[in-house]
Design a protein around this motif. Structure first.
Motif, PDB file in Angstrom:
ATOM      1  N   GLY A  24      55.070  28.253  51.711  1.00 20.54           N
ATOM      2  CA  GLY A  24      53.998  28.977  52.434  1.00 20.54           C
ATOM      3  C   GLY A  24      53.934  30.391  52.209  1.00 20.54           C
ATOM      4  O   GLY A  24      52.793  31.205  52.117  1.00 20.54           O
ATOM      5  N   VAL A  25      55.119  30.969  52.184  1.00 20.47           N
ATOM      6  CA  VAL A  25      55.140  32.549  52.099  1.00 20.47           C
ATOM      7  C   VAL A  25      54.717  33.068  50.557  1.00 20.47           C
ATOM      8  O   VAL A  25      53.925  34.030  50.617  1.00 20.47           O
ATOM      9  CB  VAL A  25      56.466  33.114  52.258  1.00 20.47           C
ATOM     10  N   VAL A  26      55.017  32.195  49.645  1.00 18.21           N
ATOM     11  CA  VAL A  26      54.703  32.629  48.398  1.00 18.21           C
ATOM     12  C   VAL A  26      53.209  32.315  48.177  1.00 18.21           C
ATOM     13  O   VAL A  26      52.620  33.144  47.408  1.00 18.21           O
ATOM     14  CB  VAL A  26      55.550  31.597  47.354  1.00 18.21           C
ATOM     15  N   VAL A  27      52.686  31.459  48.667  1.00 25.36           N
ATOM     16  CA  VAL A  27      51.250  30.921  48.608  1.00 25.36           C
ATOM     17  C   VAL A  27      50.506  32.155  49.175  1.00 25.36           C
ATOM     18  O   VAL A  27      49.707  32.635  48.806  1.00 25.36           O
ATOM     19  CB  VAL A  27      50.860  29.837  49.257  1.00 25.36           C
ATOM     20  N   ALA A  28      50.934  32.609  50.503  1.00 23.71           N
ATOM     21  CA  ALA A  28      50.058  33.744  51.277  1.00 23.71           C
ATOM     22  C   ALA A  28      50.284  34.952  50.389  1.00 23.71           C
ATOM     23  O   ALA A  28      49.448  35.509  50.164  1.00 23.71           O
ATOM     24  CB  ALA A  28      50.890  33.782  52.503  1.00 23.71           C
ATOM     25  N   VAL A  29      51.414  35.177  49.721  1.00 28.41           N
ATOM     26  CA  VAL A  29      51.577  36.278  48.862  1.00 28.41           C
ATOM     27  C   VAL A  29      50.914  36.602  47.749  1.00 28.41           C
ATOM     28  O   VAL A  29      49.880  37.429  47.339  1.00 28.41           O
ATOM     29  CB  VAL A  29      52.953  36.644  48.642  1.00 28.41           C
ATOM     30  N   LEU A  30      50.456  35.232  47.221  1.00 24.27           N
ATOM     31  CA  LEU A  30      49.652  35.075  45.998  1.00 24.27           C
ATOM     32  C   LEU A  30      48.126  35.201  46.507  1.00 24.27           C
ATOM     33  O   LEU A  30      47.529  35.717  45.843  1.00 24.27           O
ATOM     34  CB  LEU A  30      49.701  33.757  45.173  1.00 24.27           C
ATOM     35  N   VAL A  31      47.855  34.491  47.415  1.00 26.44           N
ATOM     36  CA  VAL A  31      46.406  34.718  47.930  1.00 26.44           C
ATOM     37  C   VAL A  31      46.075  36.180  48.263  1.00 26.44           C
ATOM     38  O   VAL A  31      44.972  36.731  47.856  1.00 26.44           O
ATOM     39  CB  VAL A  31      46.315  33.776  49.004  1.00 26.44           C
ATOM     40  N   VAL A  32      47.042  36.943  49.082  1.00 25.46           N
ATOM     41  CA  VAL A  32      46.770  38.319  49.203  1.00 25.46           C
ATOM     42  C   VAL A  32      46.743  39.116  48.131  1.00 25.46           C
ATOM     43  O   VAL A  32      45.999  39.897  47.927  1.00 25.46           O
ATOM     44  CB  VAL A  32      47.867  38.901  50.298  1.00 25.46           C
ATOM     45  N   GLY A  33      47.521  38.820  47.073  1.00 25.66           N
ATOM     46  CA  GLY A  33      47.449  39.476  45.925  1.00 25.66           C
ATOM     47  C   GLY A  33      46.205  39.317  45.224  1.00 25.66           C
ATOM     48  O   GLY A  33      45.549  40.307  44.357  1.00 25.66           O
ATOM     49  N   VAL A  34      45.669  37.999  45.098  1.00 24.73           N
ATOM     50  CA  VAL A  34      44.339  37.854  44.425  1.00 24.73           C
ATOM     51  C   VAL A  34      43.226  38.366  45.164  1.00 24.73           C
ATOM     52  O   VAL A  34      42.370  39.013  44.575  1.00 24.73           O
ATOM     53  CB  VAL A  34      44.274  36.364  44.345  1.00 24.73           C
ATOM     54  N   VAL A  35      43.220  38.516  46.440  1.00 24.69           N
ATOM     55  CA  VAL A  35      42.345  39.048  47.205  1.00 24.69           C
ATOM     56  C   VAL A  35      42.063  40.566  46.867  1.00 24.69           C
ATOM     57  O   VAL A  35      40.977  41.253  46.776  1.00 24.69           O
ATOM     58  CB  VAL A  35      42.367  38.625  48.721  1.00 24.69           C
ATOM     59  N   LEU A  36      43.422  41.210  46.881  1.00 24.54           N
ATOM     60  CA  LEU A  36      43.348  42.610  46.826  1.00 24.54           C
ATOM     61  C   LEU A  36      43.004  43.082  45.159  1.00 24.54           C
ATOM     62  O   LEU A  36      42.505  44.265  45.281  1.00 24.54           O
ATOM     63  CB  LEU A  36      44.851  43.157  47.036  1.00 24.54           C
ATOM     64  N   THR A  37      43.445  42.377  44.385  1.00 26.37           N
ATOM     65  CA  THR A  37      42.835  42.656  43.070  1.00 26.37           C
ATOM     66  C   THR A  37      41.391  42.472  42.987  1.00 26.37           C
ATOM     67  O   THR A  37      40.854  43.348  42.167  1.00 26.37           O
ATOM     68  CB  THR A  37      43.891  41.409  41.905  1.00 26.37           C
ATOM     69  N   ALA A  38      40.784  41.371  43.481  1.00 20.76           N
ATOM     70  CA  ALA A  38      39.367  41.123  43.493  1.00 20.76           C
ATOM     71  C   ALA A  38      38.694  42.422  44.097  1.00 20.76           C
ATOM     72  O   ALA A  38      37.788  42.892  43.672  1.00 20.76           O
ATOM     73  CB  ALA A  38      38.877  39.866  44.099  1.00 20.76           C
ATOM     74  N   LEU A  39      39.140  42.871  45.277  1.00 21.66           N
ATOM     75  CA  LEU A  39      38.559  44.117  45.836  1.00 21.66           C
ATOM     76  C   LEU A  39      38.761  45.193  45.022  1.00 21.66           C
ATOM     77  O   LEU A  39      37.939  45.974  44.945  1.00 21.66           O
ATOM     78  CB  LEU A  39      39.282  44.223  47.310  1.00 21.66           C
ATOM     79  N   LEU A  40      39.816  45.369  44.447  1.00 21.11           N
ATOM     80  CA  LEU A  40      39.950  46.391  43.475  1.00 21.11           C
ATOM     81  C   LEU A  40      39.184  46.555  42.437  1.00 21.11           C
ATOM     82  O   LEU A  40      38.581  47.513  41.925  1.00 21.11           O
ATOM     83  CB  LEU A  40      41.377  46.648  42.856  1.00 21.11           C
ATOM     84  N   ALA A  41      38.684  45.248  41.733  1.00 18.93           N
ATOM     85  CA  ALA A  41      37.915  45.216  40.751  1.00 18.93           C
ATOM     86  C   ALA A  41      36.556  45.408  41.182  1.00 18.93           C
ATOM     87  O   ALA A  41      35.723  46.222  40.543  1.00 18.93           O
ATOM     88  CB  ALA A  41      38.051  43.859  40.172  1.00 18.93           C
ATOM     89  N   THR A  42      36.106  45.135  42.233  1.00 19.98           N
ATOM     90  CA  THR A  42      34.913  45.323  42.894  1.00 19.98           C
ATOM     91  C   THR A  42      34.657  46.938  43.181  1.00 19.98           C
ATOM     92  O   THR A  42      33.515  47.521  42.698  1.00 19.98           O
ATOM     93  CB  THR A  42      34.772  44.336  44.250  1.00 19.98           C
TER      94      THR A  42
END
Length: 66
Positions: A23-41
């Motif tokens: 669960g921690v690994v999935v949460a870290v991956l989701v947060v990473g994907v969201v932050l990457t998407a925000l940075l790209a935006t």
């Protein structure tokens, strides 16, 4: 003869720890994907604003030359 009952064993399961770690690994991956998407935006928005500024500057400069 005395019959001895087997000593009670404490069953230690690894499953809750593995589930929590997953669960921690999935949460870290989701947060990473969201932050990457925000940075790209933000990067795409910055490029769009700079292009709009160049076009507006070009239009304003061409209007003063006429």
């Amino acid at each position: 003869m005395a019959s001895h009952a087997p000593a009670p064993t404490t069953a230690r399961t690894v499953t809750p720890f593995a589930t929590r770690a997953a669960g921690v690994v999935v949460a870290v991956l989701v947060v990473g994907v969201v932050l990457t998407a925000l940075l790209a935006t933000v990067a795409i928005t910055a490029v769009a604003v700079s292009i709009a500024a160049l076009v507006l500057r070009s239009l304003l400069n061409s209007g003063t030359r006429r």
